[in-house]
Design a protein around this motif. Structure first.
Motif, PDB file in Angstrom:
ATOM      1  N   LYS A  42      -5.359  10.997  30.878  1.00  0.00           N
ATOM      2  CA  LYS A  42      -6.039  12.518  30.615  1.00  0.00           C
ATOM      3  C   LYS A  42      -7.023  12.383  29.186  1.00  0.00           C
ATOM      4  O   LYS A  42      -6.603  11.648  28.421  1.00  0.00           O
ATOM      5  CB  LYS A  42      -4.771  13.251  30.122  1.00  0.00           C
ATOM      6  N   ARG A  43      -8.085  13.134  29.255  1.00  0.00           N
ATOM      7  CA  ARG A  43      -8.959  13.173  28.216  1.00  0.00           C
ATOM      8  C   ARG A  43      -8.576  13.352  26.869  1.00  0.00           C
ATOM      9  O   ARG A  43      -8.786  12.806  25.777  1.00  0.00           O
ATOM     10  CB  ARG A  43     -10.137  13.753  28.441  1.00  0.00           C
ATOM     11  N   LYS A  44      -7.555  14.252  26.722  1.00  0.00           N
ATOM     12  CA  LYS A  44      -7.078  14.796  25.581  1.00  0.00           C
ATOM     13  C   LYS A  44      -6.343  13.677  24.824  1.00  0.00           C
ATOM     14  O   LYS A  44      -6.659  13.393  23.594  1.00  0.00           O
ATOM     15  CB  LYS A  44      -6.081  15.965  25.673  1.00  0.00           C
ATOM     16  N   PHE A  45      -5.434  12.929  25.298  1.00  0.00           N
ATOM     17  CA  PHE A  45      -4.546  11.871  24.512  1.00  0.00           C
ATOM     18  C   PHE A  45      -5.548  10.616  24.533  1.00  0.00           C
ATOM     19  O   PHE A  45      -5.481   9.923  23.590  1.00  0.00           O
ATOM     20  CB  PHE A  45      -3.222  11.681  25.175  1.00  0.00           C
ATOM     21  N   TRP A  46      -6.413  10.524  25.422  1.00  0.00           N
ATOM     22  CA  TRP A  46      -7.442   9.419  25.183  1.00  0.00           C
ATOM     23  C   TRP A  46      -7.942   9.399  24.037  1.00  0.00           C
ATOM     24  O   TRP A  46      -8.381   8.512  23.152  1.00  0.00           O
ATOM     25  CB  TRP A  46      -8.426   9.229  26.370  1.00  0.00           C
ATOM     26  N   ASN A  47      -8.715  10.684  23.755  1.00  0.00           N
ATOM     27  CA  ASN A  47      -9.636  10.980  22.329  1.00  0.00           C
ATOM     28  C   ASN A  47      -8.547  10.865  21.111  1.00  0.00           C
ATOM     29  O   ASN A  47      -9.263  10.182  20.490  1.00  0.00           O
ATOM     30  CB  ASN A  47      -9.951  12.567  22.575  1.00  0.00           C
ATOM     31  N   VAL A  48      -7.570  11.306  21.319  1.00  0.00           N
ATOM     32  CA  VAL A  48      -6.514  11.135  19.939  1.00  0.00           C
ATOM     33  C   VAL A  48      -6.458   9.414  19.703  1.00  0.00           C
ATOM     34  O   VAL A  48      -6.456   8.870  18.545  1.00  0.00           O
ATOM     35  CB  VAL A  48      -4.997  11.403  20.194  1.00  0.00           C
ATOM     36  N   TRP A  49      -6.060   8.730  20.725  1.00  0.00           N
ATOM     37  CA  TRP A  49      -6.037   7.092  20.653  1.00  0.00           C
ATOM     38  C   TRP A  49      -7.290   6.664  20.141  1.00  0.00           C
ATOM     39  O   TRP A  49      -7.248   5.823  19.243  1.00  0.00           O
ATOM     40  CB  TRP A  49      -5.755   6.807  22.057  1.00  0.00           C
ATOM     41  N   HIS A  50      -8.377   7.175  20.892  1.00  0.00           N
ATOM     42  CA  HIS A  50      -9.492   6.349  20.660  1.00  0.00           C
ATOM     43  C   HIS A  50      -9.719   7.021  19.133  1.00  0.00           C
ATOM     44  O   HIS A  50     -10.663   5.933  18.492  1.00  0.00           O
ATOM     45  CB  HIS A  50     -10.651   7.116  21.407  1.00  0.00           C
ATOM     46  N   ASP A  51      -9.743   8.048  18.689  1.00  0.00           N
ATOM     47  CA  ASP A  51     -10.092   8.465  17.198  1.00  0.00           C
ATOM     48  C   ASP A  51      -8.981   7.640  16.198  1.00  0.00           C
ATOM     49  O   ASP A  51      -9.495   7.431  15.142  1.00  0.00           O
ATOM     50  CB  ASP A  51      -9.650   9.880  16.961  1.00  0.00           C
ATOM     51  N   ASN A  52      -7.933   7.108  16.697  1.00  0.00           N
ATOM     52  CA  ASN A  52      -7.076   6.210  15.661  1.00  0.00           C
ATOM     53  C   ASN A  52      -7.338   5.130  15.871  1.00  0.00           C
ATOM     54  O   ASN A  52      -6.589   4.268  15.032  1.00  0.00           O
ATOM     55  CB  ASN A  52      -5.693   6.510  16.291  1.00  0.00           C
ATOM     56  N   ILE A  53      -8.185   4.266  16.649  1.00  0.00           N
ATOM     57  CA  ILE A  53      -8.808   3.009  16.483  1.00  0.00           C
ATOM     58  C   ILE A  53      -8.937   2.405  15.000  1.00  0.00           C
ATOM     59  O   ILE A  53      -9.793   3.208  14.438  1.00  0.00           O
ATOM     60  CB  ILE A  53      -9.371   2.600  17.530  1.00  0.00           C
ATOM     61  N   GLY A  54      -8.139   1.574  14.390  1.00  0.00           N
ATOM     62  CA  GLY A  54      -8.523   0.974  13.226  1.00  0.00           C
ATOM     63  C   GLY A  54      -7.796   1.872  11.837  1.00  0.00           C
ATOM     64  O   GLY A  54      -8.041   1.636  10.901  1.00  0.00           O
ATOM     65  N   LYS A  55      -7.358   3.240  12.449  1.00  0.00           N
ATOM     66  CA  LYS A  55      -6.817   3.923  11.230  1.00  0.00           C
ATOM     67  C   LYS A  55      -5.148   3.812  11.354  1.00  0.00           C
ATOM     68  O   LYS A  55      -4.609   3.932  10.152  1.00  0.00           O
ATOM     69  CB  LYS A  55      -7.061   5.425  11.516  1.00  0.00           C
ATOM     70  N   ILE A  56      -4.563   3.441  12.611  1.00  0.00           N
ATOM     71  CA  ILE A  56      -3.191   3.259  12.454  1.00  0.00           C
ATOM     72  C   ILE A  56      -3.028   1.712  12.978  1.00  0.00           C
ATOM     73  O   ILE A  56      -3.874   1.322  13.929  1.00  0.00           O
ATOM     74  CB  ILE A  56      -2.404   4.281  12.958  1.00  0.00           C
TER      75      ILE A  56
END
Length: 163
Positions: A42-56
Motif C-alpha cells: 500500500k502506498r501509505k506505508f511504502w511512503n513512510v518506509w521510503h521517507d525513513n531510508i537513511g534516517k533510522i
C-alpha cells in the motif's frame, strides 16, 4: 494449493508464468503480462518506509514495512483461492535479488505460513534458470510476524472453545 512459487524481477525474468505484483503492474519496466496488484504494498506505508531510508536503522525500517505489508495486505488475502489455478507462478517486481523488496516478504510468508516452496530466480528467453539467494534477515522478520499471527489465531480458537 500450489506447491511452489518463484520470484524475480522484471529485468532478469523473461519467460514462464510471469505475474507482476507491483502497484503499477510493471508498466514502468515495460511489462505487459498478467498482474496481481492485490499483492502490491500500500502506498501509505511504502511512503513512510521510503521517507525513513537513511534516517533510522535499515532493519528497523524494513521491519516496519514488513509488519505493515502483513497487516494491510497479506493477512487480508485468501491465498488458497488466489493461487488455486496457478502453475509455477513467477512473481515479479522491480528490485534486484540482493535488495529489500516486498516479494521477498511475500515469499517468506507463503513458505512459513503455507509451506510453499519458494525460489528467487532469473530466467532467460531460452528457459535457462539461475537461482539467487534471498535476504535472510527478511525471512527472520517474517518468521516473527507469522509466529505472532499463529499465536493470535490459537488464542482466538481457545477463546471460542471456552464459550
Amino acid at each position: 494449493m500450489i506447491k511452489r512459487i518463484f520470484t524475480g524481477n522484471y529485468d532478469t525474468c523473461k519467460a514462464g508464468n510471469l505475474i507482476s505484483i507491483s502497484g503499477d503492474r510493471g508498466k514502468s519496466a515495460g511489462f505487459k503480462g498478467r498482474a496481481m496488484p492485490i499483492l502490491a504494498p500500500k502506498r501509505k506505508f511504502w511512503n513512510v518506509w521510503h521517507d525513513n531510508i537513511g534516517k533510522i536503522p535499515e532493519e528497523e525500517n524494513d521491519r516496519y514495512y514488513l509488519e505493515q505489508y502483513h497487516k494491510e495486505t497479506l493477512s487480508k488475502i485468501d491465498f488458497k483461492e488466489l493461487l488455486k489455478d496457478e502453475k509455477d507462478p513467477i512473481f515479479l517486481c522491480y528490485e534486484p535479488a540482493e535488495m529489500f523488496c516486498h516479494r521477498t516478504g511475500l515469499a517468506a510468508y507463503l513458505n512459513l505460513k503455507y509451506g510453499i516452496e519458494v525460489h528467487e530466480i532469473e530466467i532467460d528467453e531460452n528457459l535457462n534458470v539461475k537461482e539467487n539467494e534471498m535476504l535472510a534477515y527478511v525471512w527472520n522478520i517474517m518468521r516473527d510476524i507469522v509466529n505472532r499471527e499463529l499465536e493470535e489465531n490459537n488464542k482466538n480458537v481457545r477463546k471460542e472453545n471456552e464459550k
